[in-house]
Design a protein around this motif. Structure first.
Motif, PDB file in Angstrom:
ATOM      1  N   MET A  56      20.669   7.219  -9.137  1.00 57.35           N
ATOM      2  CA  MET A  56      20.571   6.869  -7.766  1.00 57.35           C
ATOM      3  C   MET A  56      21.293   5.122  -7.566  1.00 57.35           C
ATOM      4  N   ARG A  57      21.784   4.990  -6.325  1.00 56.55           N
ATOM      5  CA  ARG A  57      22.002   3.682  -6.071  1.00 56.55           C
ATOM      6  C   ARG A  57      20.805   2.848  -5.568  1.00 56.55           C
ATOM      7  N   ASN A  58      21.018   1.636  -5.486  1.00 55.33           N
ATOM      8  CA  ASN A  58      19.840   0.515  -4.976  1.00 55.33           C
ATOM      9  C   ASN A  58      19.261   1.294  -3.898  1.00 55.33           C
ATOM     10  N   ASP A  59      17.721   1.398  -4.126  1.00 52.23           N
ATOM     11  CA  ASP A  59      17.018   1.932  -3.234  1.00 52.23           C
ATOM     12  C   ASP A  59      15.545   1.734  -3.695  1.00 52.23           C
ATOM     13  N   VAL A  60      14.667   1.722  -2.697  1.00 52.32           N
ATOM     14  CA  VAL A  60      13.337   1.492  -3.008  1.00 52.32           C
ATOM     15  C   VAL A  60      12.750   2.600  -3.569  1.00 52.32           C
ATOM     16  N   ALA A  61      13.264   3.862  -3.514  1.00 51.97           N
ATOM     17  CA  ALA A  61      12.840   4.923  -4.155  1.00 51.97           C
ATOM     18  C   ALA A  61      13.145   4.714  -5.812  1.00 51.97           C
ATOM     19  N   TYR A  62      14.021   3.992  -6.072  1.00 50.95           N
ATOM     20  CA  TYR A  62      14.409   3.589  -7.515  1.00 50.95           C
ATOM     21  C   TYR A  62      13.074   2.653  -8.218  1.00 50.95           C
ATOM     22  N   LEU A  63      12.764   1.791  -7.465  1.00 53.68           N
ATOM     23  CA  LEU A  63      11.644   1.271  -7.712  1.00 53.68           C
ATOM     24  C   LEU A  63      10.321   1.966  -7.990  1.00 53.68           C
ATOM     25  N   GLU A  64      10.145   2.814  -7.045  1.00 57.72           N
ATOM     26  CA  GLU A  64       9.108   3.733  -6.990  1.00 57.72           C
ATOM     27  C   GLU A  64       8.980   4.624  -8.366  1.00 57.72           C
ATOM     28  N   VAL A  65      10.287   5.129  -8.564  1.00 54.65           N
ATOM     29  CA  VAL A  65      10.387   5.753 -10.247  1.00 54.65           C
ATOM     30  C   VAL A  65       9.789   4.700 -11.072  1.00 54.65           C
ATOM     31  N   ILE A  66      10.314   3.540 -11.383  1.00 52.78           N
ATOM     32  CA  ILE A  66      10.093   2.696 -12.310  1.00 52.78           C
ATOM     33  C   ILE A  66       8.520   2.693 -12.324  1.00 52.78           C
ATOM     34  N   GLU A  67       7.900   2.472 -11.233  1.00 55.75           N
ATOM     35  CA  GLU A  67       6.448   2.108 -11.357  1.00 55.75           C
ATOM     36  C   GLU A  67       5.746   3.368 -11.669  1.00 55.75           C
ATOM     37  N   ALA A  68       6.076   4.611 -11.334  1.00 54.95           N
ATOM     38  CA  ALA A  68       5.602   6.045 -11.488  1.00 54.95           C
ATOM     39  C   ALA A  68       5.608   6.074 -13.025  1.00 54.95           C
ATOM     40  N   CYS A  69       6.758   5.719 -13.495  1.00 56.61           N
ATOM     41  CA  CYS A  69       6.959   5.953 -15.145  1.00 56.61           C
ATOM     42  C   CYS A  69       5.871   5.060 -15.822  1.00 56.61           C
ATOM     43  N   ARG A  70       5.715   3.920 -15.342  1.00 59.99           N
ATOM     44  CA  ARG A  70       4.671   2.973 -15.648  1.00 59.99           C
ATOM     45  C   ARG A  70       3.441   3.533 -15.781  1.00 59.99           C
ATOM     46  N   HIS A  71       3.064   4.146 -14.652  1.00 59.18           N
ATOM     47  CA  HIS A  71       1.657   4.708 -14.815  1.00 59.18           C
ATOM     48  C   HIS A  71       1.409   5.988 -15.717  1.00 59.18           C
ATOM     49  N   LEU A  72       2.618   6.483 -16.206  1.00 57.99           N
ATOM     50  CA  LEU A  72       2.376   7.575 -17.040  1.00 57.99           C
ATOM     51  C   LEU A  72       2.928   7.036 -18.307  1.00 57.99           C
ATOM     52  N   ASP A 103       0.917  -1.080  -0.013  1.00 56.20           N
ATOM     53  CA  ASP A 103      -0.030  -0.011  -0.099  1.00 56.20           C
ATOM     54  C   ASP A 103       0.804   1.266  -0.084  1.00 56.20           C
ATOM     55  N   ALA A 104       2.003   1.224   0.805  1.00 56.25           N
ATOM     56  CA  ALA A 104       2.754   2.529   0.864  1.00 56.25           C
ATOM     57  C   ALA A 104       3.642   2.461  -0.341  1.00 56.25           C
ATOM     58  N   PHE A 105       4.069   1.479  -0.956  1.00 58.56           N
ATOM     59  CA  PHE A 105       4.929   1.626  -2.337  1.00 58.56           C
ATOM     60  C   PHE A 105       3.710   2.254  -3.282  1.00 58.56           C
ATOM     61  N   TYR A 106       2.849   1.716  -3.418  1.00 56.46           N
ATOM     62  CA  TYR A 106       1.941   2.004  -4.671  1.00 56.46           C
ATOM     63  C   TYR A 106       1.526   3.606  -4.272  1.00 56.46           C
ATOM     64  N   ASP A 107       1.068   3.925  -3.118  1.00 56.08           N
ATOM     65  CA  ASP A 107       0.927   5.215  -2.707  1.00 56.08           C
ATOM     66  C   ASP A 107       1.717   6.253  -3.244  1.00 56.08           C
ATOM     67  N   ARG A 108       3.089   5.712  -2.849  1.00 56.66           N
ATOM     68  CA  ARG A 108       4.415   6.679  -3.241  1.00 56.66           C
ATOM     69  C   ARG A 108       4.558   6.806  -4.742  1.00 56.66           C
ATOM     70  N   ALA A 109       4.272   5.619  -5.240  1.00 59.90           N
ATOM     71  CA  ALA A 109       4.547   5.665  -6.614  1.00 59.90           C
ATOM     72  C   ALA A 109       3.529   6.611  -7.421  1.00 59.90           C
ATOM     73  N   LYS A 110       2.137   6.210  -7.135  1.00 56.94           N
ATOM     74  CA  LYS A 110       1.329   6.948  -7.696  1.00 56.94           C
ATOM     75  C   LYS A 110       1.368   8.771  -7.411  1.00 56.94           C
ATOM     76  N   ARG A 111       1.876   8.888  -6.104  1.00 54.65           N
ATOM     77  CA  ARG A 111       2.281  10.559  -5.895  1.00 54.65           C
ATOM     78  C   ARG A 111       3.276  10.824  -6.773  1.00 54.65           C
ATOM     79  N   LEU A 112       4.247   9.992  -6.907  1.00 55.21           N
ATOM     80  CA  LEU A 112       5.330  10.466  -7.962  1.00 55.21           C
ATOM     81  C   LEU A 112       5.138  10.726  -9.065  1.00 55.21           C
ATOM     82  N   ALA A 113       4.263   9.679  -9.678  1.00 51.38           N
ATOM     83  CA  ALA A 113       3.436   9.979 -10.932  1.00 51.38           C
ATOM     84  C   ALA A 113       2.668  11.216 -11.129  1.00 51.38           C
TER      85      ALA A 113
END
Length: 194
Positions: free
Chosen positions: A43-59, A15-25
């Motif tokens: 970035m280096r390895n980080d959960v934030a990196y995965l959030e960027v990928i998911e945000a890009c997917r939404h857009l 829930d937190a991951f998708y919420d942040r990814a959608k906010r980032l989108a």
């Protein structure tokens, strides 16, 4: 994703991951990122990196991975070639980039994780003129749309013939979504399970 991500001793639930990814989108859309645009990641390895990928997917946007060892001029050249609308990076890495390097895109800085600050002896402070991504996320409303067809990574070659060259895969709307294909391969071939 129905399971949590564990990274550097921290748990991020779905829930937190998708919420942040959608906010980032939503934040990225506010910077003009749309379908088939590029978002650069430093970035280096980080959960934030995965959030960027998911945000890009939404857009329906591509993500451009930048080598965090790269010189500012090399990074600026790739940003220009890719037509990146925005750069998202760890604050210690983005701090070395300035307008003098030809950097002409907005920079959204992610505070460098504490374990990275300790391991590399770097500073997590935000550089002047860069935007604090965490503050932008706190004010953003999650983008409420289904993900678009996965564009994936806009990859760059090593530049052995001069400058790095971008490889942008074409989007084939008649073929299966690559995201679903990769998900199936991760399960079937790599035997990744929750």
């Amino acid at each position: 994703m129905s399971h949590s991500i564990y990274f550097a001793g921290r748990k991020t639930g779905p829930d937190a991951f998708y919420d942040r990814a959608k906010r980032l989108a939503s934040v990225l859309a506010g910077f003009g990122v749309g379908e088939d645009d590029a978002v650069a990641v430093l970035m280096r390895n980080d959960v934030a990196y995965l959030e960027v990928i998911e945000a890009c997917r939404h857009l329906g946007a591509y993500f451009v991975t930048l080598n965090w060892h790269g010189a500012p001029a090399e990074i600026a050249q790739i940003l220009e070639d890719a037509g990146a609308k925005v750069l998202i990076g760890h604050s210690d890495l983005t701090a070395k980039l300035t307008g003098e390097d030809g950097l002409e895109v907005p920079v959204l800085a992610v505070r460098t994780p504490a374990e990275t600050v300790r391991a590399y002896g770097v500073d997590e402070a935000l550089a002047q003129g860069q935007k604090d991504l965490e503050a932008l996320l706190a004010e953003a409303t999650p983008l409420n749309v289904e993900p678009l067809r996965f564009r994936g990574m806009l990859a760059y070659t090593s530049g052995s013939t001069g400058r790095p060259k971008g490889i942008r895969r074409a989007v084939d709307l008649s073929a299966p979504d690559p995201y679903e294909t990769f998900k199936g391969l991760a399960s079937a071939v790599l035997q990744l399970k929750p």
